[in-house]
Structure formats: C-alpha cells, structure tokens
Design a protein around this motif. Structure first.
Motif, PDB file in Angstrom:
ATOM      1  N   UNK A  49       0.394  -1.141   0.151  1.00 29.10           N
ATOM      2  CA  UNK A  49      -0.030  -0.332  -0.306  1.00 29.10           C
ATOM      3  C   UNK A  49       1.158   1.197   0.114  1.00 29.10           C
ATOM      4  N   UNK A  50       1.688   1.482  -1.168  1.00 27.23           N
ATOM      5  CA  UNK A  50       2.404   2.673  -0.911  1.00 27.23           C
ATOM      6  C   UNK A  50       2.089   3.623  -1.061  1.00 27.23           C
ATOM      7  N   UNK A  51       0.651   3.864  -1.440  1.00 22.62           N
ATOM      8  CA  UNK A  51       0.106   5.022  -2.112  1.00 22.62           C
ATOM      9  C   UNK A  51      -0.846   5.431  -0.071  1.00 22.62           C
ATOM     10  N   UNK A  52      -0.911   4.598   0.764  1.00 24.14           N
ATOM     11  CA  UNK A  52      -1.266   5.098   1.975  1.00 24.14           C
ATOM     12  C   UNK A  52       0.234   5.005   3.364  1.00 24.14           C
ATOM     13  N   UNK A  53       0.356   5.876   4.073  1.00 20.87           N
ATOM     14  CA  UNK A  53       0.847   6.058   5.058  1.00 20.87           C
ATOM     15  C   UNK A  53       0.769   4.873   6.359  1.00 20.87           C
ATOM     16  N   UNK A  54       1.098   3.822   6.822  1.00 18.37           N
ATOM     17  CA  UNK A  54       0.813   2.906   7.951  1.00 18.37           C
ATOM     18  C   UNK A  54       1.824   2.941   8.708  1.00 18.37           C
ATOM     19  N   UNK A  55       1.101   3.444   9.856  1.00 15.99           N
ATOM     20  CA  UNK A  55       2.314   3.527  10.652  1.00 15.99           C
ATOM     21  C   UNK A  55       1.140   2.369  12.355  1.00 15.99           C
ATOM     22  N   UNK A  56       2.854   1.853  13.337  1.00 18.30           N
ATOM     23  CA  UNK A  56       1.623   1.098  14.461  1.00 18.30           C
ATOM     24  C   UNK A  56       2.087   2.389  15.704  1.00 18.30           C
TER      25      UNK A  56
ATOM     26  N   UNK B  11      -8.271  10.386  10.171  1.00 20.38           N
ATOM     27  CA  UNK B  11      -8.008  11.297  10.225  1.00 20.38           C
ATOM     28  C   UNK B  11      -9.066  12.325  11.241  1.00 20.38           C
ATOM     29  N   UNK B  12      -8.608  13.568  10.903  1.00 20.10           N
ATOM     30  CA  UNK B  12      -8.472  14.687  11.774  1.00 20.10           C
ATOM     31  C   UNK B  12     -10.093  15.374  11.507  1.00 20.10           C
ATOM     32  N   UNK B  13     -11.088  15.360  12.309  1.00 17.96           N
ATOM     33  CA  UNK B  13     -12.266  16.904  12.410  1.00 17.96           C
ATOM     34  C   UNK B  13     -11.433  18.167  11.904  1.00 17.96           C
TER      35      UNK B  13
ATOM     36  N   UNK C 132       4.305   3.960  17.010  1.00 19.78           N
ATOM     37  CA  UNK C 132       4.743   5.343  16.695  1.00 19.78           C
ATOM     38  C   UNK C 132       3.916   6.997  17.122  1.00 19.78           C
ATOM     39  N   UNK C 133       5.030   7.707  17.437  1.00 16.12           N
ATOM     40  CA  UNK C 133       3.959   9.584  17.632  1.00 16.12           C
ATOM     41  C   UNK C 133       3.634   9.545  17.164  1.00 16.12           C
ATOM     42  N   UNK C 134       3.067   8.843  15.915  1.00 13.81           N
ATOM     43  CA  UNK C 134       2.026   9.140  14.718  1.00 13.81           C
ATOM     44  C   UNK C 134       0.518   9.729  15.045  1.00 13.81           C
ATOM     45  N   UNK C 135       1.092   7.893  16.112  1.00 11.32           N
ATOM     46  CA  UNK C 135      -0.402   8.473  16.776  1.00 11.32           C
ATOM     47  C   UNK C 135      -0.961   9.368  17.079  1.00 11.32           C
ATOM     48  N   UNK C 136      -0.073   9.196  18.067  1.00 14.31           N
ATOM     49  CA  UNK C 136      -0.587  10.826  19.265  1.00 14.31           C
ATOM     50  C   UNK C 136      -1.792  11.483  19.474  1.00 14.31           C
TER      51      UNK C 136
ATOM     52  N   UNK D  70      -9.105  12.570   0.698  1.00 18.35           N
ATOM     53  CA  UNK D  70      -8.734  11.409   1.998  1.00 18.35           C
ATOM     54  C   UNK D  70      -7.328  11.061   1.616  1.00 18.35           C
ATOM     55  N   UNK D  71      -6.390  11.750   0.763  1.00 15.54           N
ATOM     56  CA  UNK D  71      -4.968  11.951   0.520  1.00 15.54           C
ATOM     57  C   UNK D  71      -5.176  12.283   2.500  1.00 15.54           C
ATOM     58  N   UNK D  72      -5.743  12.661   2.992  1.00 13.46           N
ATOM     59  CA  UNK D  72      -5.124  13.114   4.387  1.00 13.46           C
ATOM     60  C   UNK D  72      -5.255  11.681   5.478  1.00 13.46           C
ATOM     61  N   UNK D  73      -5.666  10.889   4.813  1.00 18.13           N
ATOM     62  CA  UNK D  73      -5.639   9.486   5.702  1.00 18.13           C
ATOM     63  C   UNK D  73      -4.754   8.974   5.823  1.00 18.13           C
ATOM     64  N   UNK D  74      -4.133   8.933   7.335  1.00 18.30           N
ATOM     65  CA  UNK D  74      -3.315   8.088   7.543  1.00 18.30           C
ATOM     66  C   UNK D  74      -3.781   6.386   8.627  1.00 18.30           C
TER      67      UNK D  74
END
Length: 225
Positions: A11-18, A116-118, A21-25, A128-132
């Motif tokens: 899924x190279x078009x989508x950023x996927x994190x555990x 995503x974020x409100x 990771x700090x990205x979930x904060x 939709x490209x703002x989806x993580x």
C-alpha cells in the motif's frame, strides 16, 4: 517480513504506522489500564459475515462483564455506556465519522484503522489523501479522540476482523424525526452522536442519505501478495 512491513509494501499510496509510533498521538492513545479479557473471550464466539460488516451497538451480556463498570465510572466519568462490536470483511475507506466523545476499540483480530482529523474538514469536505493508517494488533485497545475521523476497520487476514466498540449510551441510534438542521455541520449529522462523511462511490451510504463529503480515492487496503 513483519505484517506491518508487508502492508506498507502493498500500500505505497498510504502511510501506515504502528500505534506505538508518535504519529498516533494526535489521533488517540493505547488503553492499558483495563483488563479486556472478558470482552475478547466473548468476541472469539462471534461470527464474521461473509460479506460486508455487522455492527451491534449494545450487547447486554458484554455490558454486564468487567471492566464495563470501571469504564463507565472512570473513563467516561459516570456517563452510561454501550459495549458492542463491529465484525466484517471490509477493506475500503467508504466513509469517515466522528462523535462528540472518545471511542474505545479493542482489537479481536489484527486490523487496520484508517483515520483522519476533524480539523481537516473544510466546507463539509475531506480529502482522502489526508487519511493515515494504523495497525492495531489483536488484543490491543485504543482510545480514539472526539476529533478523530474513523470508520469500520480494514481486514488484514482472509477471515476478516473483529473489534469491540465502546461509546456513550445511545450513540448510533436513529435521530428524532423532523430534526431541524441549522448549521453546516448539521448536514453531517447522521445518527445520534454520529457525524458522517461518505465517499460518493459508496452507494449503500448514499442511499441512506449520507453526505458525500470524501473527496479523492476511496482507499482500498491490500494485505497479501
């Protein structure tokens, strides 16, 4: 190769994190202060549909089990809660919803949440490209903040996914008839404590009167070679 590494490669078009990771904060946190064993044991006996998803908002048997009383008294500050589940074979975004409250998800299987974020909703539209994507391992629980856009999980195995869903009581019940919509946000109000943006390609939601508020690709998650 780990499951997360495989998902990223497919899924190279989508950023996927555990979720560690700090990205979930900005989206939520891992919930570790409750023992969810009784819920997970119940979920092991629930069926996964062959097609689509099934959502059961309130299961009295689950609500009578620990840690329901603690979650009601502590996590929700004494507010009545509902404990249910969502099982399915979904692998696409389809829509994004939010509540005016946090939601707890307990993963009965490995799964991916597309979030995503409100704050990124502009004129009732969300790109939709703002989806993580976030990988939730089986047995882990997460709190999704009120400002977090989310919907049904995506499966990462053939059998599908199972997840416990905990919310304030009454969430996702039908709205009262004749509700007067005054603000722009009111156009997104779909059910009680549920504001929804749907992808226009998702005919099922369109037929139910959802607002076609997702602009861009209806993201599909691939999980195997």
């Amino acid at each position: 190769m780990s499951k997360l590494e495989l998902l990223r490669s497919l899924n190279a078009n989508l950023s996927i994190f555990d979720i560690n990771n700090k990205e979930f904060i900005p989206f939520g946190r891992i919930v570790e202060e409750y023992d969810f064993t009784s819920y997970l044991n119940y979920m092991n006996e629930t069926d996964i549909p062959k097609e689509g998803n099934v959502y059961m908002a309130s299961i009295p048997e689950m609500e009578l089990q620990a840690p329901s009383e603690l979650i009601k008294d502590n996590f929700y500050g004494g507010m009545d809660i509902q404990v249910g589940y969502c099982n399915g074979v979904n692998s696409t975004l389809n829509g994004l919803e939010y509540h005016k409250s946090s939601e707890i998800n307990v993963a009965g299987t490995d799964m991916i949440l597309l979030l995503g974020q409100v704050q990124d909703i502009i004129d009732n539209s969300f790109k939709s490209d703002n989806v993580t994507g976030f990988f939730i391992p089986k047995g882990k629980a997460v709190e999704l903040y009120a400002t977090t856009l989310h919907f049904a999980p995506c499966k990462v195995q053939d059998e599908g996914f199972r997840t416990v869903v905990i919310l304030p009581k009454g969430t996702n019940e039908p709205l009262k008839e004749g509700l007067e919509r005054k603000s722009k946000e009111d156009q997104l109000l779909f059910m009680k404590n549920k504001w929804l943006l749907a992808h226009p390609n998702r005919k099922l939601l369109m037929e139910k009167g959802a607002h076609p508020g997702i602009d861009g690709e209806n993201i599909e998650l691939f999980y195997k070679l």
